[in-house]
Design a protein around this motif. Structure first.
Motif, PDB file in Angstrom:
ATOM      1  N   CYS A 254      -2.302  -7.991   9.090  1.00  0.00           N
ATOM      2  CA  CYS A 254      -1.155  -7.406   9.790  1.00  0.00           C
ATOM      3  C   CYS A 254      -0.382  -6.482   8.856  1.00  0.00           C
ATOM      4  CB  CYS A 254      -0.221  -8.498  10.293  1.00  0.00           C
ATOM      5  SG  CYS A 254      -0.879  -9.480  11.651  1.00  0.00           S
ATOM      6  N   THR A 255       0.268  -5.485   9.443  1.00  0.00           N
ATOM      7  CA  THR A 255       1.151  -4.578   8.704  1.00  0.00           C
ATOM      8  C   THR A 255       2.573  -4.786   9.186  1.00  0.00           C
ATOM      9  OG1 THR A 255      -0.581  -2.911   8.461  1.00  0.00           O
ATOM     10  CG2 THR A 255       1.684  -2.177   8.133  1.00  0.00           C
ATOM     11  N   ALA A 256       3.494  -4.981   8.246  1.00  0.00           N
ATOM     12  CA  ALA A 256       4.899  -5.190   8.583  1.00  0.00           C
ATOM     13  C   ALA A 256       5.546  -3.862   8.964  1.00  0.00           C
ATOM     14  CB  ALA A 256       5.645  -5.819   7.410  1.00  0.00           C
ATOM     15  N   ASN A 257       6.466  -3.916   9.915  1.00  0.00           N
ATOM     16  CA  ASN A 257       7.137  -2.711  10.406  1.00  0.00           C
ATOM     17  C   ASN A 257       8.340  -2.369   9.533  1.00  0.00           C
ATOM     18  OD1 ASN A 257       7.230  -0.572  12.146  1.00  0.00           O
ATOM     19  ND2 ASN A 257       7.376  -1.811  13.993  1.00  0.00           N
ATOM     20  N   VAL A 258       8.093  -2.285   8.225  1.00  0.00           N
ATOM     21  CA  VAL A 258       9.124  -1.938   7.241  1.00  0.00           C
ATOM     22  C   VAL A 258       8.545  -0.854   6.345  1.00  0.00           C
ATOM     23  CG1 VAL A 258      10.626  -2.777   5.399  1.00  0.00           C
ATOM     24  CG2 VAL A 258       9.972  -4.315   7.275  1.00  0.00           C
ATOM     25  N   LEU A 259       9.242   0.259   6.237  1.00  0.00           N
ATOM     26  CA  LEU A 259       8.732   1.395   5.467  1.00  0.00           C
ATOM     27  C   LEU A 259       9.645   1.710   4.291  1.00  0.00           C
ATOM     28  CD1 LEU A 259       6.602   3.881   5.591  1.00  0.00           C
ATOM     29  CD2 LEU A 259       8.604   5.161   6.349  1.00  0.00           C
ATOM     30  N   GLY A 260       9.047   1.836   3.117  1.00  0.00           N
ATOM     31  CA  GLY A 260       9.767   2.359   1.961  1.00  0.00           C
ATOM     32  C   GLY A 260       9.415   3.816   1.774  1.00  0.00           C
ATOM     33  N   THR A 261      10.396   4.640   1.467  1.00  0.00           N
ATOM     34  CA  THR A 261      10.136   6.066   1.310  1.00  0.00           C
ATOM     35  C   THR A 261      10.976   6.661   0.190  1.00  0.00           C
ATOM     36  OG1 THR A 261      10.304   8.231   2.403  1.00  0.00           O
ATOM     37  CG2 THR A 261      11.817   6.525   3.156  1.00  0.00           C
ATOM     38  N   SER A 262      10.385   7.618  -0.483  1.00  0.00           N
ATOM     39  CA  SER A 262      11.097   8.302  -1.573  1.00  0.00           C
ATOM     40  C   SER A 262      12.135   9.284  -1.048  1.00  0.00           C
ATOM     41  CB  SER A 262      10.093   9.034  -2.470  1.00  0.00           C
ATOM     42  OG  SER A 262       9.327   9.972  -1.719  1.00  0.00           O
ATOM     43  N   THR A 263      12.191   9.482   0.284  1.00  0.00           N
ATOM     44  CA  THR A 263      13.196  10.382   0.855  1.00  0.00           C
ATOM     45  C   THR A 263      14.535   9.695   1.064  1.00  0.00           C
ATOM     46  OG1 THR A 263      12.572   9.876   3.141  1.00  0.00           O
ATOM     47  CG2 THR A 263      11.411  11.691   2.064  1.00  0.00           C
ATOM     48  N   VAL A 264      14.585   8.373   0.860  1.00  0.00           N
ATOM     49  CA  VAL A 264      15.814   7.607   1.060  1.00  0.00           C
ATOM     50  C   VAL A 264      16.287   7.061  -0.280  1.00  0.00           C
ATOM     51  CG1 VAL A 264      16.829   5.566   2.154  1.00  0.00           C
ATOM     52  CG2 VAL A 264      15.221   6.999   3.427  1.00  0.00           C
ATOM     53  N   ASP A 265      17.562   7.243  -0.585  1.00  0.00           N
ATOM     54  CA  ASP A 265      18.141   6.759  -1.826  1.00  0.00           C
ATOM     55  C   ASP A 265      18.863   5.434  -1.591  1.00  0.00           C
ATOM     56  OD1 ASP A 265      17.342   9.043  -3.282  1.00  0.00           O
ATOM     57  OD2 ASP A 265      19.115  10.138  -2.605  1.00  0.00           O
ATOM     58  N   ALA A 266      18.734   4.521  -2.561  1.00  0.00           N
ATOM     59  CA  ALA A 266      19.468   3.258  -2.489  1.00  0.00           C
ATOM     60  C   ALA A 266      20.972   3.542  -2.568  1.00  0.00           C
ATOM     61  CB  ALA A 266      19.034   2.351  -3.637  1.00  0.00           C
TER      62      ALA A 266
ATOM     63  N   THR B 104       0.850  -1.184   0.000  1.00  0.00           N
ATOM     64  CA  THR B 104       0.000   0.000   0.000  1.00  0.00           C
ATOM     65  C   THR B 104       0.887   1.235   0.000  1.00  0.00           C
ATOM     66  OG1 THR B 104      -0.123   0.035   2.429  1.00  0.00           O
ATOM     67  CG2 THR B 104      -1.827  -1.182   1.259  1.00  0.00           C
ATOM     68  N   GLU B 105       0.497   2.232  -0.783  1.00  0.00           N
ATOM     69  CA  GLU B 105       1.309   3.443  -0.901  1.00  0.00           C
ATOM     70  C   GLU B 105       0.447   4.677  -0.690  1.00  0.00           C
ATOM     71  OE1 GLU B 105       3.749   3.753  -4.341  1.00  0.00           O
ATOM     72  OE2 GLU B 105       4.373   1.630  -4.309  1.00  0.00           O
ATOM     73  N   GLN B 106       1.093   5.740  -0.227  1.00  0.00           N
ATOM     74  CA  GLN B 106       0.429   7.033  -0.143  1.00  0.00           C
ATOM     75  C   GLN B 106       1.456   8.119  -0.416  1.00  0.00           C
ATOM     76  OE1 GLN B 106      -0.704   6.552   4.110  1.00  0.00           O
ATOM     77  NE2 GLN B 106       0.417   8.450   4.472  1.00  0.00           N
ATOM     78  N   THR B 107       0.980   9.227  -1.011  1.00  0.00           N
ATOM     79  CA  THR B 107       1.852  10.346  -1.341  1.00  0.00           C
ATOM     80  C   THR B 107       1.286  11.621  -0.752  1.00  0.00           C
ATOM     81  OG1 THR B 107       2.542   9.306  -3.423  1.00  0.00           O
ATOM     82  CG2 THR B 107       2.911  11.676  -3.215  1.00  0.00           C
ATOM     83  N   ASN B 108       2.114  12.314   0.027  1.00  0.00           N
ATOM     84  CA  ASN B 108       1.740  13.598   0.609  1.00  0.00           C
ATOM     85  C   ASN B 108       2.913  14.557   0.482  1.00  0.00           C
ATOM     86  OD1 ASN B 108      -0.934  13.025   1.725  1.00  0.00           O
ATOM     87  ND2 ASN B 108       0.132  11.613   3.101  1.00  0.00           N
ATOM     88  N   ASP B 109       2.612  15.776   0.003  1.00  0.00           N
ATOM     89  CA  ASP B 109       3.644  16.816  -0.140  1.00  0.00           C
ATOM     90  C   ASP B 109       4.843  16.320  -0.923  1.00  0.00           C
ATOM     91  OD1 ASP B 109       2.098  18.603   1.372  1.00  0.00           O
ATOM     92  OD2 ASP B 109       2.953  17.864   3.256  1.00  0.00           O
ATOM     93  N   GLY B 110       4.588  15.504  -1.933  1.00  0.00           N
ATOM     94  CA  GLY B 110       5.654  15.044  -2.813  1.00  0.00           C
ATOM     95  C   GLY B 110       6.456  13.874  -2.281  1.00  0.00           C
ATOM     96  N   ILE B 111       6.099  13.347  -1.098  1.00  0.00           N
ATOM     97  CA  ILE B 111       6.806  12.213  -0.508  1.00  0.00           C
ATOM     98  C   ILE B 111       5.921  10.976  -0.584  1.00  0.00           C
ATOM     99  CG2 ILE B 111       7.814  11.261   1.601  1.00  0.00           C
ATOM    100  CD1 ILE B 111       8.457  14.111   2.455  1.00  0.00           C
ATOM    101  N   THR B 112       6.451   9.923  -1.192  1.00  0.00           N
ATOM    102  CA  THR B 112       5.714   8.671  -1.309  1.00  0.00           C
ATOM    103  C   THR B 112       6.276   7.650  -0.330  1.00  0.00           C
ATOM    104  OG1 THR B 112       5.267   9.053  -3.657  1.00  0.00           O
ATOM    105  CG2 THR B 112       5.044   6.795  -2.861  1.00  0.00           C
ATOM    106  N   VAL B 113       5.374   6.965   0.390  1.00  0.00           N
ATOM    107  CA  VAL B 113       5.784   5.921   1.329  1.00  0.00           C
ATOM    108  C   VAL B 113       5.003   4.654   1.019  1.00  0.00           C
ATOM    109  CG1 VAL B 113       6.423   7.548   3.151  1.00  0.00           C
ATOM    110  CG2 VAL B 113       4.088   6.640   3.064  1.00  0.00           C
ATOM    111  N   ALA B 114       5.600   3.521   1.385  1.00  0.00           N
ATOM    112  CA  ALA B 114       4.968   2.230   1.125  1.00  0.00           C
ATOM    113  C   ALA B 114       5.097   1.339   2.351  1.00  0.00           C
ATOM    114  CB  ALA B 114       5.616   1.550  -0.073  1.00  0.00           C
ATOM    115  N   LEU B 115       4.019   0.606   2.652  1.00  0.00           N
ATOM    116  CA  LEU B 115       4.004  -0.391   3.706  1.00  0.00           C
ATOM    117  C   LEU B 115       3.436  -1.686   3.127  1.00  0.00           C
ATOM    118  CD1 LEU B 115       2.624   1.783   6.641  1.00  0.00           C
ATOM    119  CD2 LEU B 115       4.884   0.710   6.596  1.00  0.00           C
TER     120      LEU B 115
END
Length: 365
Positions: free
Chosen positions: A323-335, A271-282
């Motif tokens: 259940c939701t896993a306690n792992v977050l993907g975010t566009s603010t972090v670069d590989a 599941t993803e959501q985008t706010n103020d140009g930041i996208t996160v995924a759980l």
């Protein structure tokens, strides 16, 4: 919590004094994904989030009360925190004006220490309630949305970094030697912070020691292609990473695309959501299934250090089915950057050495 900040140059003035022998431990409590311990500023004792991912002591807007010896300064700063909510999806921006006041922490006292008084900004972790201690004359503001930063000195303050943080202050004064502290977080919501050398009576098994950056963050520096830490999923190496340890981060945080791939690889729904140009995924999954195991290996050792299963579950629906896993993907972090938050710390004693620029860890006994 990882913080980004503008340049801030200062040094600590004023004498430092010992406030009795060091305690055996500073108790910590888990509150909505953040570990908090008592820190006294002037006449008040706050339950501050213990955050190895930021550098300053910050008190929530409207709560700071100056002592008789408090002094205003002309130092101000704008700070942004990533991961300032229980699921790490909420960033926070703070406007801070620094004051000098007497502070006490872990049995030691610093006079005229720089404390950040938040004058405007977003809620920080734990806002929403007050708790009174058993002592009839002490007001303990618990979950007060305040932060105690325990990162290494900031690189933008290289010439004047001594005394920037509370640990460096105690070390520079000679009150803390060697310049080390440990964070031991249990699996039951209770933990401890220790000043000084690693207490080997509290651990079991082998000790892993890693070289870390001199400034800014507890980031592992042996990250060449041949010896980089590895993210491991269900016993298989998933990706080489650039690892930063951050006790103030509520979960495991990584690059958006890599986290998407990880969650999909173990059959989770993304599941993803985008706010103020930041996208996160759980990632969500059926609570009835066996959840994926996620951990890290640190060459040359091949041992895998997994996140505790209970800590790896962020939450579940009211009916207990999703259940939701306690792992977050975010566009603010670069590989390949990954932030290893408090979920991984649970069940471990993590020692931070500012003299040698090293981080060591072992399982709690």
């Amino acid at each position: 919590m990882k913080s980004a900040r503008a340049a801030l140059l200062f040094s600590v003035s004023g004498a430092l004094v010992r406030a009795g022998d060091l305690p055996s431990a500073v108790p910590l409590q888990l509150n909505k994904g953040f570990w908090q311990g008592d820190f006294t500023v002037g006449p008040q004792t706050f339950a501050l989030t213990i955050d190895t991912g930021s550098f300053a002591a910050l008190v929530k807007k409207g709560l700071y009360q100056p002592s008789a010896s408090s002094q205003q300064t002309n130092i101000s700063e704008w700070i942004q925190f990533n991961g300032a909510s229980e699921d790490s999806t909420g960033p926070a921006q703070e406007t801070v004006f620094f004051v000098r006041d007497t502070v006490e922490f872990a049995g030691l006292t610093a006079q005229q220490f720089l404390v950040g008084n938040i004058t405007d900004g977003d809620d920080l972790p734990g806002d929403g309630y007050e708790q009174y201690s058993c002592h009839p004359f002490i007001l303990r503001l618990s979950g007060s949305g305040s932060v105690l930063g325990l990162s290494p000195p900031a690189s933008d303050n290289e010439d004047l970094s001594n005394g920037q943080g509370i640990i460096e202050t105690f070390c520079a004064s000679g009150d803390l030697s060697p310049c080390q502290f440990g964070v031991a977080l249990g699996k039951d919501g209770h933990g401890s912070l220790y000043l000084g050398e690693l207490d080997k009576s509290k651990i079991s098994g082998e000790i892993t020691t890693l070289p870390t950056a001199k400034h800014d963050t507890w980031t592992v520096t042996n990250s060449t292609p041949d010896n980089a830490p590895f993210l491991v999923v269900d016993g298989k190496p998933f990706s080489a990473i650039y690892a930063t340890f951050d006790s103030g981060g509520p979960n495991l945080m990584g690059p958006l695309m890599q986290v998407r791939d990880l969650l999909k690889s173990v059959g989770y729904d993304v599941t993803e959501q985008t706010n103020d140009g930041i996208t996160v995924a759980l990632g969500t999954y059926d609570c009835a299934r066996t959840p994926a195991r996620i951990g890290f290996s640190f060459p040359p050792s091949g041992a895998v250090h997994y996140i505790d299963g209970a800590a790896l579950e962020l939450n579940r629906t009211a009916d207990g089915k999703v259940c939701t896993a306690n792992v977050l993907g975010t566009s603010t972090v670069d590989a390949p950057q990954w932030s290893i938050g408090q979920t991984w710390f649970q069940g471990r004693y993590v020692q931070h050495d500012l003299d040698k620029n090293e981080l060591s860890f072992a399982d709690l006994a």
